[in-house]
Motif scaffolding. Structure first.
Motif: not given
Length: 458
Positions: A17-45
């Protein structure tokens, strides 16, 4: 016997169970990056720094917390890690800006480091050598299942509920692990109790690693080069210091063991060459191919599903056959998968992308469990904590270097701008160059994996 079986089952469930949480966030946040970048007006770097900050913090603190676990108890450090990860998940969900999100991801990365360096050691302690590969295979399968769910569930949740829901999901999972740990896991493991903690070595290691990755993000500017060089000098100084210290934070002398040394090198190369794949393909599928987060996630699921199927099989095989041969075959598959992505363009078919991901998944599924088994089986029992620490450290440093490589390429070819349609040609070129670098790196990794000693100490 029954009580021993209960301890093994409990430890395996908690570690899984513990091994599940960290990789999930690492994988899920990559998918969410365009949405995060749009909300916060974030540059590529800065957008690249969102997953990198989590990984860098994990890598910086994995070595110190691995040593602290040996001294004060693995269950104790594991418990603190779950608490830290759960609290920081709530803070990330409430982040009002990209800078606050980065800060809270650093805290979450620290919690992740505490979890990862102890969970594998706990499983290794409670399972005998003949069952260890199977148990590690199950634990690593949990990692792959979370990587499989990350893009799909993360994409759907981002699309329907917003990216903050990803972090909110981690809170109940963390609480369940915490309850099970207090309720069921009674035993403690502290094989180095009473020994001194190497604070100078820990500080030099953590600061040096930060300087290297931060320097990557500033290249090709002179300050980036200076930061990177200082970090490398610091790592060299850390190695020299650890060889002379009576109670080192990291037992460098273990690397005189050929199996241990080359298995760790192979793991470092593998993670360095593969971790940024999801990040790169997520941007490619959403920006260049115009897919929604949910549909991009459905494509990216191909790789971790194959990993999850093959990891336990490869783990069981590594109990019966030489782990280095199975791991080397996996590294070869991974190289072929990476090579295919060098030829990505705006018109690449989805079937081609899925085929490449399946080959990558097969490669890493065959590599990871046998390689971990080789590392853990190559040392004496009293060094299980250090060996587990090395597994976590190689994984985290490799993942961080993978993202660091992307940071350099993005800095050179895209620059400090928000990713807009006018930047798509530069983005595609950056993706292609990154896959060229990763393919070459993984090809070298085949020979590192083959170089391991044939005998595995049990």
């Amino acid at each position: 016997m029954e009580n021993n079986n209960n301890i093994k089952l409990t430890a395996l469930i908690i570690a899984t169970l513990a091994s599940f949480v960290s990789p999930f966030i690492a994988a899920a946040i990559n998918i969410a990056l365009p949405a995060i970048g749009s909300e916060f007006q974030t540059n590529a770097i800065l957008l690249s720094w969102i997953p990198t900050s989590f990984l860098l913090a994990s890598a910086m603190f994995a070595v110190p917390f691995g040593r602290l676990a040996d001294i004060f108890g693995m269950k104790r450090i594991f418990t603190y890690g779950i608490i830290t990860f759960t609290i920081s998940s709530f803070l990330c969900a409430a982040a009002p800006s990209s800078m606050f999100l980065l800060a809270f991801l650093v805290l979450q990365g620290i919690g992740s480091a505490m979890i990862f360096v102890t969970s594998i050691a706990i499983v290794t302690h409670v399972f005998p050598p003949k069952e260890r590969g199977k148990a590690l295979g199950i634990t690593i399968t949990s990692v792959y299942m979370s990587l499989a769910l990350g893009p799909v569930l993360g994409g759907i949740m981002t699309q329907v509920l917003g990216w903050r829901s990803l972090f909110l999901l981690m809170i109940p999972v963390g609480l369940i692990v915490l309850i099970l740990t207090f309720w069921k896991l009674k035993e403690e493991w502290a094989l180095c109790k009473g020994e001194k903690f190497d604070l100078p070595g820990s500080m030099i290691y953590s600061i040096s690693l930060f300087l290297i990755i931060y320097g990557f993000s500033l290249l090709p500017e002179i300050t980036g080069a200076i930061s990177t060089i200082l970090g490398i000098i610091g790592i060299i100084g850390f190695i020299i210091l650890e060889l002379k210290t009576q109670s080192p934070v990291f037992e460098i002398k273990l690397f005189k063991n050929a199996t241990f040394a080359f298995s760790n090198l192979a793991a470092l190369i593998s993670y360095s060459a593969t971790f940024a794949v999801v990040f790169l393909l997520s941007l490619y599928l959403q920006y260049i191919k115009g897919l929604s987060p949910g549909n991009a996630g459905l494509i990216l699921i191909a790789q971790p599903v194959v990993m999850a199927v093959l990891a336990p099989i490869a783990g069981r095989l590594s109990d019966r056959y030489n782990p280095r041969l199975i791991a080397s075959l996996g590294m070869a598959f991974t190289t072929v998968g990476l090579l295919l992505f060098v030829f990505l363009n705006a018109n690449t078919s989805y079937e081609f992308i899925i085929a490449g991901l399946v080959i990558l998944g097969a490669g890493f599924g065959l590599f990871s469990s046998p390689n971990t088994n080789a590392i853990m089986g190559s040392v004496e029992k009293r060094f299980y904590g250090v060996a587990s620490e090395s597994v976590g450290t190689m994984r985290l440093i490799g993942q961080t270097l993978s993202m660091g490589t992307v940071l350099i390429i993005f800095a050179l070819y895209i620059g400090n701008v928000q990713i807009m349609p006018s930047e798509y040609p530069a983005l595609l070129l950056s993706v292609q160059i990154a896959f060229i670098v990763f393919t070459v790196l993984c090809f070298v990794g085949i020979f590192a994996s083959l170089a391991k000693s044939g005998a595995v100490k049990q």
